[in-house]
Write a protein that holds these residues in place. Sequence first.
Motif, PDB file in Angstrom:
ATOM      1  N   ASP A   1     -27.670 -30.759 -34.471  1.00  0.00           N
ATOM      2  CA  ASP A   1     -27.297 -31.066 -33.084  1.00  0.00           C
ATOM      3  C   ASP A   1     -28.191 -32.124 -32.443  1.00  0.00           C
ATOM      4  OD1 ASP A   1     -29.567 -29.427 -32.888  1.00  0.00           O
ATOM      5  OD2 ASP A   1     -28.942 -28.643 -30.938  1.00  0.00           O
TER       6      ASP A   1
ATOM      7  N   ASP B   1     -24.375 -35.963 -32.614  1.00  0.00           N
ATOM      8  CA  ASP B   1     -23.031 -35.392 -32.533  1.00  0.00           C
ATOM      9  C   ASP B   1     -22.878 -34.323 -33.614  1.00  0.00           C
ATOM     10  OD1 ASP B   1     -20.026 -35.640 -33.771  1.00  0.00           O
ATOM     11  OD2 ASP B   1     -20.033 -35.806 -31.573  1.00  0.00           O
ATOM     12  N   VAL B   2     -22.569 -33.092 -33.214  1.00  0.00           N
ATOM     13  CA  VAL B   2     -22.541 -31.981 -34.164  1.00  0.00           C
ATOM     14  C   VAL B   2     -21.463 -32.163 -35.227  1.00  0.00           C
ATOM     15  CG1 VAL B   2     -22.129 -29.495 -34.410  1.00  0.00           C
ATOM     16  CG2 VAL B   2     -23.506 -30.342 -32.509  1.00  0.00           C
ATOM     17  N   THR B   3     -20.278 -32.565 -34.812  1.00  0.00           N
ATOM     18  CA  THR B   3     -19.186 -32.712 -35.776  1.00  0.00           C
ATOM     19  C   THR B   3     -19.527 -33.737 -36.845  1.00  0.00           C
ATOM     20  OG1 THR B   3     -17.550 -32.093 -34.098  1.00  0.00           O
ATOM     21  CG2 THR B   3     -16.743 -33.270 -36.041  1.00  0.00           C
TER      22      THR B   3
ATOM     23  N   ARG C   1     -16.445 -23.736 -34.110  1.00  0.00           N
ATOM     24  CA  ARG C   1     -16.001 -25.058 -34.566  1.00  0.00           C
ATOM     25  C   ARG C   1     -16.701 -25.467 -35.857  1.00  0.00           C
ATOM     26  NH1 ARG C   1     -15.868 -28.392 -28.771  1.00  0.00           N
ATOM     27  NH2 ARG C   1     -13.908 -27.493 -28.011  1.00  0.00           N
TER      28      ARG C   1
ATOM     29  N   VAL D   1     -19.478 -23.628 -30.255  1.00  0.00           N
ATOM     30  CA  VAL D   1     -19.905 -24.554 -31.305  1.00  0.00           C
ATOM     31  C   VAL D   1     -19.930 -23.864 -32.659  1.00  0.00           C
ATOM     32  CG1 VAL D   1     -21.789 -26.026 -32.107  1.00  0.00           C
ATOM     33  CG2 VAL D   1     -21.212 -25.972 -29.680  1.00  0.00           C
TER      34      VAL D   1
ATOM     35  N   SER E   1     -28.499 -25.989 -29.532  1.00  0.00           N
ATOM     36  CA  SER E   1     -28.138 -26.310 -28.148  1.00  0.00           C
ATOM     37  C   SER E   1     -26.646 -26.158 -27.958  1.00  0.00           C
ATOM     38  CB  SER E   1     -28.570 -27.745 -27.800  1.00  0.00           C
ATOM     39  OG  SER E   1     -27.924 -28.677 -28.661  1.00  0.00           O
ATOM     40  N   GLY E   2     -26.226 -26.238 -26.696  1.00  0.00           N
ATOM     41  CA  GLY E   2     -24.814 -26.184 -26.367  1.00  0.00           C
ATOM     42  C   GLY E   2     -24.284 -24.769 -26.217  1.00  0.00           C
ATOM     43  N   ASP E   3     -22.977 -24.661 -26.081  1.00  0.00           N
ATOM     44  CA  ASP E   3     -22.293 -23.370 -26.002  1.00  0.00           C
ATOM     45  C   ASP E   3     -22.241 -22.806 -27.421  1.00  0.00           C
ATOM     46  OD1 ASP E   3     -20.456 -21.284 -25.956  1.00  0.00           O
ATOM     47  OD2 ASP E   3     -19.204 -22.225 -24.435  1.00  0.00           O
ATOM     48  N   LEU E   4     -23.194 -21.949 -27.749  1.00  0.00           N
ATOM     49  CA  LEU E   4     -23.355 -21.507 -29.132  1.00  0.00           C
ATOM     50  C   LEU E   4     -22.121 -20.790 -29.667  1.00  0.00           C
ATOM     51  CD1 LEU E   4     -27.067 -20.276 -29.055  1.00  0.00           C
ATOM     52  CD2 LEU E   4     -26.171 -22.468 -29.859  1.00  0.00           C
TER      53      LEU E   4
ATOM     54  N   SER F   1     -32.221 -21.451 -29.663  1.00  0.00           N
ATOM     55  CA  SER F   1     -32.066 -21.913 -28.281  1.00  0.00           C
ATOM     56  C   SER F   1     -32.196 -20.779 -27.277  1.00  0.00           C
ATOM     57  CB  SER F   1     -30.734 -22.639 -28.061  1.00  0.00           C
ATOM     58  OG  SER F   1     -30.665 -23.170 -26.743  1.00  0.00           O
TER      59      SER F   1
ATOM     60  N   ILE G   1     -27.956 -24.752 -35.334  1.00  0.00           N
ATOM     61  CA  ILE G   1     -27.489 -25.245 -34.042  1.00  0.00           C
ATOM     62  C   ILE G   1     -28.486 -24.782 -32.995  1.00  0.00           C
ATOM     63  CG2 ILE G   1     -25.582 -25.282 -32.409  1.00  0.00           C
ATOM     64  CD1 ILE G   1     -23.821 -24.195 -34.766  1.00  0.00           C
TER      65      ILE G   1
END
Length: 442
Positions: free
Chosen positions: A238, A241-243, A273, A270, A264-267, A292, A262
Amino acid sequence: MNSADLGRRVGVPSTALFTDQYELTMVQAALKAGTADRRSVFEAFTRRLPEGRRYGVVAGVGRVLDAVENFHFDDEMLAFLRDQRVVDAPTVDWLADYRFSGDIWGYPEGEVYFPGSPLLRVEGSFAECVLLETVILSILNHDSAIAAAASRMSAAAGGRRLIEMGARRTHELSAVASARAAYIGGFHTTSDLAAGFRYNIPTVGTSAHAFTLLHDSERDAFRAQVDSLGRGTSLLVDTYDVTEAVRTAVEVAGPELGAVRIDSGDLLLVAHRVRQQLDELGATETKIVVTSDLDEYAIASLAAAPVDAYGVGTQLVTGSGHPTCSMVYKLVARARTADPADPLLPVVKKSLGAKSSRGGRKWAARRLDDAGIAEAEVIGSGEVPPELVDRQVQVELVKGGEVVGREPLEAARERHVAARAGLPMSAMQLSRGEPVLPTEYL
């Protein structure tokens, strides 16, 4: 049993000055009054659990045994006490010969406890027992708080792996103690090498964002890590860009990639995905690790996510909001002399409000229901009822000044699994509530 099983204790410094000054001034006054040798019983306990907690976890007992064993005053310490006039010359002379020669009984490490549980019972002369108060409480209060947080996180994780990674969020020495306590509470590994070295806790670690930023591209960073650590490594995805990072990671390491992390972000979003993307790329065995600022509530909220492991730092090493257990160390019984035949007299502090305590040398037992599940913490100071004799919780730790209760860390870890399994199911609830077992006094 070799020394590695018990943790490396070589080179442990004296713990004698890990104490408050009033412990020494009490000894000085008692020596002058002729009461220092009176046979005494001190107990460590807590009047209440941290708000909302259903049970406590005993941790730090092994470190307490090390501290007691290494509690002695060297020449430099004695000179400090003399030069600073902390205590008088006769007391300095007495301290020069100090070695704890009494007995200690207590709850074994990994056991659960409740308000009033006599977690540690220290017996000997007043002077030799009172000196240990501060160091015992500093260890038990810290380690038990971390272990309780770890236990709640372990319950929330539901069998998924937990990584302790809080060394950068606390004092360097408390980080080692925290890793040890977390391991007892159910964590599987630590990032702290000092904890791994001292206590043989499995260690893990790969790379941070700085490693990715060092390289000209994310692909170059992943290639360097895989070339060095192998395809089974864990790649941090992360930074940008994760993708795109997941795609690059699988291209570089192949479907044998060990894990992606991962941070960060909405775990929840994410993780779903990333799992879908990994499966589509053929990396069906690649694990997902999330970090996180996690705590037990965040871990529980990810129960439905395709997550394989959690890395926890700040919230773990600070007790997830409760960095201490508020344990106290109180004189509960004493004799009029040093004679072992002289009867012990219960003594009690009678304070206003919630700071009162119960006198007497206590035993503790856990009463079980017909299904073998605990239903009460029973504490008494007289004879143990026959039906509770085999349910007593305390074990012998020190006898005549010699440590007899030291054990491998794995034993404490396994004990906690069994102790937690023996509690009512409501103990696993993260919602606020009263202690899951009532404390009954006989």
